[in-house]
Write an enzyme that holds these catalytic residues in place. Structure first.
Site, PDB file in Angstrom:
ATOM      1  N   LYS A  87     -44.737 -22.237  52.484  1.00 25.47           N
ATOM      2  CA  LYS A  87     -45.986 -22.112  53.263  1.00 25.47           C
ATOM      3  C   LYS A  87     -46.436 -23.483  53.777  1.00 25.47           C
ATOM      4  O   LYS A  87     -46.798 -23.630  54.931  1.00 25.47           O
ATOM      5  CB  LYS A  87     -47.119 -21.531  52.395  1.00 25.47           C
ATOM      6  CG  LYS A  87     -46.877 -20.128  51.896  1.00 25.47           C
ATOM      7  CD  LYS A  87     -48.086 -19.579  51.166  1.00 25.47           C
ATOM      8  CE  LYS A  87     -48.422 -20.265  49.864  1.00 25.47           C
ATOM      9  NZ  LYS A  87     -47.418 -20.116  48.811  1.00 25.47           N
ATOM     10  N   ARG A 144     -56.150 -15.829  47.875  1.00 21.87           N
ATOM     11  CA  ARG A 144     -55.132 -15.492  46.889  1.00 21.87           C
ATOM     12  C   ARG A 144     -55.562 -14.328  46.017  1.00 21.87           C
ATOM     13  O   ARG A 144     -54.821 -13.919  45.124  1.00 21.87           O
ATOM     14  CB  ARG A 144     -54.935 -16.695  46.000  1.00 21.87           C
ATOM     15  CG  ARG A 144     -53.492 -17.190  45.949  1.00 21.87           C
ATOM     16  CD  ARG A 144     -53.566 -18.520  45.270  1.00 21.87           C
ATOM     17  NE  ARG A 144     -52.357 -19.049  44.793  1.00 21.87           N
ATOM     18  CZ  ARG A 144     -51.836 -20.188  45.234  1.00 21.87           C
ATOM     19  NH1 ARG A 144     -52.376 -20.814  46.236  1.00 21.87           N
ATOM     20  NH2 ARG A 144     -50.768 -20.682  44.667  1.00 21.87           N
ATOM     21  N   ARG A 160     -38.344 -29.159  44.010  1.00 18.43           N
ATOM     22  CA  ARG A 160     -39.398 -29.783  44.809  1.00 18.43           C
ATOM     23  C   ARG A 160     -39.775 -31.165  44.257  1.00 18.43           C
ATOM     24  O   ARG A 160     -39.941 -31.338  43.057  1.00 18.43           O
ATOM     25  CB  ARG A 160     -40.619 -28.863  44.778  1.00 18.43           C
ATOM     26  CG  ARG A 160     -41.670 -29.183  45.760  1.00 18.43           C
ATOM     27  CD  ARG A 160     -42.422 -27.987  46.221  1.00 18.43           C
ATOM     28  NE  ARG A 160     -43.044 -27.201  45.156  1.00 18.43           N
ATOM     29  CZ  ARG A 160     -43.750 -26.098  45.392  1.00 18.43           C
ATOM     30  NH1 ARG A 160     -43.877 -25.656  46.617  1.00 18.43           N
ATOM     31  NH2 ARG A 160     -44.289 -25.441  44.404  1.00 18.43           N
ATOM     32  N   ARG A 202     -44.203 -31.889  40.492  1.00 16.49           N
ATOM     33  CA  ARG A 202     -45.480 -31.275  40.127  1.00 16.49           C
ATOM     34  C   ARG A 202     -45.411 -30.738  38.703  1.00 16.49           C
ATOM     35  O   ARG A 202     -44.406 -30.144  38.307  1.00 16.49           O
ATOM     36  CB  ARG A 202     -45.773 -30.100  41.076  1.00 16.49           C
ATOM     37  CG  ARG A 202     -46.475 -30.492  42.336  1.00 16.49           C
ATOM     38  CD  ARG A 202     -46.549 -29.378  43.340  1.00 16.49           C
ATOM     39  NE  ARG A 202     -47.115 -28.126  42.852  1.00 16.49           N
ATOM     40  CZ  ARG A 202     -47.441 -27.093  43.629  1.00 16.49           C
ATOM     41  NH1 ARG A 202     -47.256 -27.191  44.946  1.00 16.49           N
ATOM     42  NH2 ARG A 202     -47.929 -25.989  43.135  1.00 16.49           N
ATOM     43  N   ARG A 230     -46.339 -18.215  37.707  1.00 20.79           N
ATOM     44  CA  ARG A 230     -47.009 -18.230  39.014  1.00 20.79           C
ATOM     45  C   ARG A 230     -46.510 -17.068  39.881  1.00 20.79           C
ATOM     46  O   ARG A 230     -47.279 -16.470  40.633  1.00 20.79           O
ATOM     47  CB  ARG A 230     -46.773 -19.575  39.721  1.00 20.79           C
ATOM     48  CG  ARG A 230     -47.616 -20.677  39.086  1.00 20.79           C
ATOM     49  CD  ARG A 230     -47.096 -22.062  39.405  1.00 20.79           C
ATOM     50  NE  ARG A 230     -47.091 -22.372  40.809  1.00 20.79           N
ATOM     51  CZ  ARG A 230     -46.273 -23.251  41.387  1.00 20.79           C
ATOM     52  NH1 ARG A 230     -45.387 -23.923  40.676  1.00 20.79           N
ATOM     53  NH2 ARG A 230     -46.333 -23.463  42.669  1.00 20.79           N
TER      54      ARG A 230
HETATM   55  P1  AMP Z   1     -50.292 -24.118  45.293  1.00 22.51           P
HETATM   56  O1  AMP Z   1     -50.055 -25.543  45.645  1.00 22.51           O
HETATM   57  O2  AMP Z   1     -50.781 -23.296  46.431  1.00 22.51           O
HETATM   58  O3  AMP Z   1     -49.113 -23.518  44.573  1.00 22.51           O
HETATM   59  O4  AMP Z   1     -51.497 -24.126  44.239  1.00 22.51           O
HETATM   60  C1  AMP Z   1     -51.406 -24.802  42.999  1.00 22.51           C
HETATM   61  C2  AMP Z   1     -52.387 -24.187  42.014  1.00 22.51           C
HETATM   62  O5  AMP Z   1     -53.734 -24.372  42.489  1.00 22.51           O
HETATM   63  C3  AMP Z   1     -52.245 -22.688  41.822  1.00 22.51           C
HETATM   64  O6  AMP Z   1     -51.239 -22.338  40.896  1.00 22.51           O
HETATM   65  C4  AMP Z   1     -53.636 -22.332  41.311  1.00 22.51           C
HETATM   66  O7  AMP Z   1     -53.813 -22.717  39.968  1.00 22.51           O
HETATM   67  C5  AMP Z   1     -54.526 -23.236  42.163  1.00 22.51           C
HETATM   68  N1  AMP Z   1     -54.928 -22.575  43.426  1.00 22.51           N
HETATM   69  C6  AMP Z   1     -54.583 -22.942  44.688  1.00 22.51           C
HETATM   70  N2  AMP Z   1     -55.141 -22.116  45.588  1.00 22.51           N
HETATM   71  C7  AMP Z   1     -55.850 -21.208  44.887  1.00 22.51           C
HETATM   72  C8  AMP Z   1     -56.649 -20.089  45.243  1.00 22.51           C
HETATM   73  N3  AMP Z   1     -56.823 -19.732  46.527  1.00 22.51           N
HETATM   74  N4  AMP Z   1     -57.234 -19.382  44.249  1.00 22.51           N
HETATM   75  C9  AMP Z   1     -57.089 -19.725  42.958  1.00 22.51           C
HETATM   76  N5  AMP Z   1     -56.335 -20.748  42.548  1.00 22.51           N
HETATM   77  C10 AMP Z   1     -55.720 -21.504  43.490  1.00 22.51           C
END
Ligand code: AMP
Length: 285
Positions: free
Chosen positions: A65, A142, A176, A220, A231
């Site tokens: 994404k 989300r 990554r 990460r 996840r």
């Molecule tokens: P991402 O980089 O999008 O994988 O996000 C990393 C982490 O941030 C996720 O695993 C969640 O813990 C948190 N996170 C990011 N976006 C959201 C969202 N819209 N709602 C809830 N948690 C989020």
């Protein structure tokens, strides 16, 4: 395609500023107000005028994404706003939320809707003060609740749902890497997934860093196999319903990634009817 082209046209609205007006001192206030008016939705219809693209990118962790949303944001001239980045920025600060967030994120769980709305509102506000308009949201909404609230405060034009087979998603997350200095993302995984159960074979070359980033790569904390699997489970449970939310609205465009960036980017532009967008844009300028 006609329906998609219609969706691509920015519609009239000044919804970011509207969202900002709604972002009163605490997000909880926004959430509870919207909830309390559940049966009698306030009229959020926007004033006439033109505005920029307001798109959303959905898809499992590791699908890409960030990569494609960022490329499209450059092409369309709108900010790419990834809530995961906002969460990581908050994590790396010494703010009061930091420790609480680390525990949630490193377990692969979702942060509360209130915290996410708060971070997003602040980001949009900062952008608006710099004259930004429109957005490509990545990693938000989300949950159904997030999608409903977003729907209440603004109009989304198009939702791109990126898809990739699960074994490849896990490999991609594990490969990554991020440059701790410039923040650019890379991937050291060399993917060669065989054809299996009707799923086509897939190859992806690694996206290796230039030499000045190579010594500064970090992984990460939530890109370990155990956390990635959690996840993915959380995605199926909480985020997959968001796909249906937009599907019934006729805004969802499904896109199966055919491979890495060289194969996928031109196909995505084609699916979005944007192949010659850059050419047209520079001709008008
Ligand atoms: P991402 O980089 O999008 O994988 O996000 C990393 C982490 O941030 C996720 O695993 C969640 O813990 C948190 N996170 C990011 N976006 C959201 C969202 N819209 N709602 C809830 N948690 C989020």
């Amino acid at each position: 395609m006609a329906a998609l082209t219609r969706l691509l046209k920015p519609s009239s609205s000044s919804s970011i500023s509207f969202l900002l007006k709604r972002s009163v001192s605490t997000t909880t206030a926004v959430v509870s107000e919207v909830e309390s008016q559940h049966h009698q939705r306030p009229n959020f219809s926007d004033p006439k005028g033109s505005r920029s693209f307001q798109w959303v990118f959905l898809g499992c962790p590791g699908v890409g994404k960030g990569t494609y949303a960022s490329r499209l944001s450059t092409l369309l001239g709108v900010p790419h706003i990834a809530t995961g980045d906002l969460v990581r920025e908050e994590l790396s600060s010494s703010g009061p939320l930091s420790r609480q967030l680390a525990e949630i994120v490193n377990q692969g769980k979702l942060v509360s809707d209130e915290i996410i709305f708060n971070l997003l509102s602040k980001r949009l506000e900062a952008g608006e003060s710099k004259g930004e308009s429109g957005f490509i949201l990545d990693g938000f909404p989300r949950t159904i609740r997030q999608a409903e609230i977003l729907d209440d405060v603004t109009e989304i034009d198009l939702v791109v749902n990126l898809k990739l087979r699960e074994d490849v998603l896990v490999e991609k997350c594990l490969g990554r890497r991020i440059c701790s200095q410039c923040g650019k993302g890379f991937n050291v995984a060399s993917i060669n997934a065989k054809e299996e159960n009707g799923r086509p074979a897939m190859s992806m070359a690694p996206l290796l860093p230039p030499s000045h980033c190579a010594t500064k790569l970090i992984t990460r904390a939530d890109d370990t196999e155990q956390v990635v699997k959690e996840r993915l489970r959380v995605y199926q449970e909480k985020s997959q319903p968001v796909e249906d939310f937009y599907r019934v609205q006729g805004k969802l465009m499904e896109f199966d990634l055919p491979g890495g960036i060289p194969e996928s980017w031109p196909k995505l532009l084609e699916a979005l009817n944007l192949e010659d967008y850059e050419v047209k844009r520079s001709a008008v300028a």
